[in-house]
Design an enzyme around this catalytic site. Structure first.
Site, short mmCIF file in Angstrom:
data_model
loop_
_atom_site.label_atom_id
_atom_site.label_comp_id
_atom_site.label_asym_id
_atom_site.label_seq_id
_atom_site.Cartn_x
_atom_site.Cartn_y
_atom_site.Cartn_z
N TYR A 297 65.37 -33.84 -42.52
CA TYR A 297 66.64 -33.45 -43.18
C TYR A 297 67.32 -34.53 -43.85
O TYR A 297 67.44 -35.66 -43.13
CB TYR A 297 67.45 -32.83 -42.08
CG TYR A 297 68.77 -32.36 -42.28
CD1 TYR A 297 69.29 -32.20 -43.75
CD2 TYR A 297 69.66 -31.97 -41.29
CE1 TYR A 297 70.21 -31.40 -44.12
CE2 TYR A 297 71.09 -31.35 -41.67
CZ TYR A 297 71.28 -31.13 -43.25
OH TYR A 297 72.43 -30.72 -43.48
N CYS A 298 67.71 -34.32 -45.12
CA CYS A 298 68.45 -35.56 -45.75
C CYS A 298 67.67 -36.82 -45.80
O CYS A 298 66.57 -36.78 -46.31
CB CYS A 298 69.94 -35.50 -45.07
SG CYS A 298 71.23 -36.54 -46.10
N LEU A 299 68.23 -37.78 -45.64
CA LEU A 299 67.64 -39.33 -45.16
C LEU A 299 66.29 -39.20 -44.33
O LEU A 299 65.45 -40.02 -44.70
CB LEU A 299 68.77 -40.20 -44.87
CG LEU A 299 69.46 -41.14 -45.75
CD1 LEU A 299 70.48 -39.98 -46.36
CD2 LEU A 299 70.14 -42.19 -45.35
#
Length: 566
Positions: A297-299
């Site tokens: 998720y994301c980074l």
């Protein structure tokens, strides 16, 4: 050292923004506008035309209802209340919208201005205009005046009390009003499980099965370290982790430690080695000879992409699929986040982080708020302080206030290698001394973008199609970076589009993809779970908790200790 110290002393007055970066942007814009007489003439004509439109509207609006001369932008809800249609407030709103339109023209399309500087100037102009919007002041907001008359001023008294409380909470470091109703391990992050591994950087949580049988391939979740992992395990009805467990998946999730000043020298290699790779080693020890569904998720998705590329380069085939939730792998078009990232700004942030040893969570949260200031700043000012209403706190809002810090060295490397140099997409990012390429990945990919993402714009996420040669399912869901992911079934108004490109299929640019992908109502969770099921083996026996014979005995109940660190 002297330069760093000087920049650090200036930071409280500039709110972490590089004044040099701003000056270069405005110098570029002003200089080119001054040298372009045609642009000046166009803006003068637009100003005269806008004044004529407004004057004509004012003349008609005083005697009869008339059609507005300009409509608000699509997501601008400041002037939707019926009271704004009455004189003189309709004249105020129309004047503001025409002024906003003029500044939009003035700060975009000036020949010769660099795209980055144009975006910075346009963003700064919008923020300044939003500050002076008639919706922000008592005497120019018809809705506030109407409420004040109805309540005999009680709304303003309550709004002042709200402001005093918020100021006190901010000064004492307390969470926002209502967040105390959501306590980690009590009514959020309550999916049963055990911490089966802990190192100085992360804990690994294995969740307790709720079905009689499970698919053999475990799901390993790599969350972002900007915020705490339990965005994927909020209230039980809002928990993606619980949803997966209830569908017969063995789920394990990483929980990052909240770094302090002593962790200043942690770098991206540490997050890769002690994070993703250590977690994968533990999963494969607990469930030997089984491949893994990896989710980032994301980074965390960016880091997972690096890990997957390195594993593929080294002929490590332990991954059976990769899912990326609102995660960028190409950073050439990162949206409005790019406004806060150039060489000058990164150097300024490095100096701030060098002094503390980390980037404080409030500074990162502030940048995200300004990117969506109408929803996150000015609408709150209107509701909480002028109308005297408290927006009800939700589990997602409480989570958003529970931020984490970012180590100095790691975040500096991330900004330079990803945003400034785009090393991963360019095949220059090194792992163990050798560069990795996403084209080496061999397992299928499921990538998710969200329509209103200010952190990882979906068109940027879509660039993954250009970087891989595997079957890629791309899904675009309604909502933003967080709400689009926390998207349980049964919530009205949700929808998604999805399309799978075979490994040898043609590339579709984002606009062509939009035309080709049909819209479906509802949550994307069931579609993804069906995709995971199709890439998994038959249901079988439940796994054990941890692997005590390999030194991986359960340590603590979920959610563990690291998520509680402030």
């Amino acid at each position: 050292m002297l330069d760093r110290w000087a920049h650090t002393q200036l930071s409280p007055y500039t709110h972490g923004v590089s004044t040099a970066s701003l000056r270069m942007a405005f110098d570029d814009w002003v200089t080119h506008l001054f040298l372009n007489p045609a642009e000046q003439l166009k803006l003068l004509q637009l100003a005269v035309q806008s004044l004529q439109q407004w004057t004509q509207f004012v003349a008609l609006a005083q005697i009869d209802d008339c059609k507005p001369c300009i409509e608000p932008l699509l997501y601008d809800t400041r002037f939707v209340h019926p009271a704004w249609q009455a004189w003189p407030f309709n004249a105020m709103s129309q004047s503001f919208l025409l002024t906003q339109q003029w500044w939009q023209e003035a700060t975009t399309g000036v020949r010769g201005v660099s795209p980055h500087h144009e975006s910075v100037v346009n963003f700064a102009a919008r923020q300044c205009l939003d500050m002076v919007s008639p919706a922000n002041f008592v005497m120019t907001n018809s809705e506030v005046l109407e409420r004040t008359q109805q309540t005999m001023g009680a709304n303003l008294r309550q709004g002042f009390q709200n402001w005093l409380e918020d100021t006190h909470r901010w000064q004492t470091g307390q969470p926002p009003h209502g967040a105390e109703a959501y306590q980690v391990g009590r009514n959020v992050a309550v999916t049963p499980g055990r911490v089966i591994y802990r190192n100085p950087l992360m804990e690994l949580i294995q969740y307790t099965p709720t079905t009689d049988q499970v698919h053999p391939e475990p799901v390993l979740i790599v969350p972002s370290w900007i915020m705490k992992y339990y965005i994927l395990d909020l209230s039980p009805h809002n928990s993606l982790i619980k949803y997966l467990v209830d569908q017969g998946h063995t789920v394990l999730a990483m929980s990052w430690a909240n770094p302090g000043g002593d962790d200043r020298d942690l770098d991206l290699d540490d997050y890769l080695r002690m994070g993703v790779m250590d977690a994968l080693e533990v999963v494969c020890a607990v469930l030997p000879r089984r491949k893994v569904h990896a989710v980032g998720y994301c980074l965390g998705g960016t880091l997972l992409s690096i890990a997957a590329a390195a594993m593929a380069r080294d002929a490590d085939d332990r991954l059976t699929s990769i899912t990326l939730l609102a995660a960028q792998t190409d950073f050439t078009e990162p949206g409005e986040l790019e406004l806060f990232i150039d060489d000058s700004q990164v150097a300024h942030l490095e100096d701030i982080m060098w002094d503390r040893g980390y980037l404080d969570s409030t500074q990162m949260a502030g940048a995200f708020q300004w990117m969506n200031s109408n929803d996150l700043i000015w609408s709150r000012l209107l509701k909480d302080y002028l109308l005297g209403e408290r927006a009800p706190m939700s589990d997602l809002m409480a989570w958003n206030a529970d931020g984490t810090r970012l180590p100095y060295r790691m975040h500096a490397e991330y900004l330079r290698r990803m945003f400034l140099n785009n090393d991963l997409a360019s095949g220059r990012y090194p792992v163990n001394g050798k560069p990795v390429a996403l084209t080496a990945i061999q397992c299928p990919i499921y990538a998710i973008g969200t329509e209103r993402d200010h952190v990882a714009p979906w068109r940027s996420v879509h660039k993954l199609h250009l970087l891989t040669n595997v079957d890629t399912t791309f899904l675009l869901t309604s909502g933003g970076h967080n709400v689009g992911i926390v998207n349980p079934p049964g919530v009205p108004g949700r929808s998604y589009r999805v399309l799978t490109r075979p490994h040898d299929g043609p590339y579709l640019d984002p606009d062509a993809w939009l035309q080709a992908a049909a819209r479906h109502d509802g949550s994307w969770w069931p579609h993804w779970q069906a995709w995971l099921r199709d890439h998994s083996g038959e249901l079988g026996a439940l796994p054990g908790m941890g692997a005590p014979d390999m030194g991986l005995s359960p340590l603590d109940d979920a959610p563990g200790h690291y998520v509680l660190e402030k």
